[in-house]
Design a protein around this motif. Structure first.
Motif, short mmCIF file in Angstrom:
data_model
loop_
_atom_site.label_atom_id
_atom_site.label_comp_id
_atom_site.label_asym_id
_atom_site.label_seq_id
_atom_site.Cartn_x
_atom_site.Cartn_y
_atom_site.Cartn_z
N LEU A 122 0.81 -1.22 0.00
CA LEU A 122 0.00 0.00 0.00
C LEU A 122 0.85 1.27 0.00
O LEU A 122 0.43 2.29 -0.56
N TYR A 123 2.01 1.25 0.63
CA TYR A 123 2.85 2.45 0.61
C TYR A 123 3.31 2.76 -0.81
O TYR A 123 3.57 3.91 -1.14
N TRP A 124 3.43 1.75 -1.66
CA TRP A 124 3.78 1.96 -3.07
C TRP A 124 2.54 2.44 -3.83
O TRP A 124 2.57 3.47 -4.50
N THR A 125 1.44 1.69 -3.71
CA THR A 125 0.25 1.99 -4.52
C THR A 125 -0.43 3.29 -4.12
O THR A 125 -1.07 3.92 -4.95
N GLU A 126 -0.28 3.70 -2.86
CA GLU A 126 -0.94 4.92 -2.39
C GLU A 126 -0.02 6.13 -2.39
O GLU A 126 -0.36 7.18 -1.85
N GLY A 127 1.18 6.00 -2.97
CA GLY A 127 2.06 7.15 -3.16
C GLY A 127 2.78 7.64 -1.92
O GLY A 127 3.01 8.84 -1.78
N VAL A 128 3.17 6.73 -1.03
CA VAL A 128 4.00 7.11 0.12
C VAL A 128 5.47 6.95 -0.25
O VAL A 128 6.26 7.88 -0.08
N TRP A 129 5.84 5.78 -0.76
CA TRP A 129 7.23 5.56 -1.14
C TRP A 129 7.54 6.24 -2.46
O TRP A 129 6.75 6.20 -3.41
N ASP A 130 8.71 6.85 -2.53
CA ASP A 130 9.19 7.52 -3.73
C ASP A 130 9.64 6.45 -4.73
O ASP A 130 10.68 5.82 -4.56
N LYS A 131 8.86 6.25 -5.76
CA LYS A 131 9.09 5.17 -6.73
C LYS A 131 10.40 5.33 -7.50
O LYS A 131 10.98 4.34 -7.93
#
Length: 166
Positions: A122-131
């Motif tokens: 979820l941290y990836w899909t919801e834009g928390v982690w800087d991809k």
């Protein structure tokens, strides 16, 4: 003890009578192999985006993120995980801590498997982690003189207060 050809998470998927929740978008069949499977360890450094609102977004979805992470921990896929704090919030009360990212150690067959797991988080899909800044690297597990790895040791062993078997 399971044979190395069947990862422990495969059994939990085999025992499921229904597909895993949508937050686990990986195929359990990849853990089953007719030959012995070699698992590798990977470290993930996942910095958060620095834009305003990221910390609030992180804290809002954290309970659901933790459910997914704890499932992978119980399956033996995530070995170590935690939030990275800013230096000034290290000693702060939990409600005053400022997170700046996450660090995780995964055990999987390949870096691509780890990337799929990270991208389902979820941290990836919801834009928390800087991809664009997220890093996944192979890591070698350093063994202590007692022969026990860091994440299989107790807190006392990590601090050097005891040795395994004593």
């Amino acid at each position: 003890m399971l044979p190395r050809s069947i990862h422990s998470s495969a059994l939990s998927c085999i025992r499921c009578t229904h597909p895993p929740p949508s937050i686990f978008k990986w195929d359990c069949a990849r853990f089953i192999s007719s030959t012995s499977t070699k698992l590798h360890q990977y470290i993930v450094w996942a910095p958060d985006y620095t834009e305003k609102g990221t910390l609030a977004r992180r804290m809002t979805i954290r309970p659901k993120h933790m459910l997914g992470a704890n499932k992978l921990i119980s399956q033996g896929i995530i070995k170590v995980a935690g939030g990275l704090l800013t230096r000034e919030s290290q000693d702060a009360e939990p409600h005053n801590r400022k997170f700046m990212g996450s660090a995780l150690i995964y055990e999987a067959e390949s870096l691509e498997d780890v990337r799929r797991l990270v991208e389902a988080d979820l941290y990836w899909t919801e834009g928390v982690w800087d991809k664009e800044k997220l890093v996944i690297l192979p890591i070698v597990d350093g063994n202590y003189p007692s022969g026990v790895s860091w994440y299989h040791s107790t807190n006392a062993e990590r601090r050097g207060l005891t040795r395994q078997g004593e």
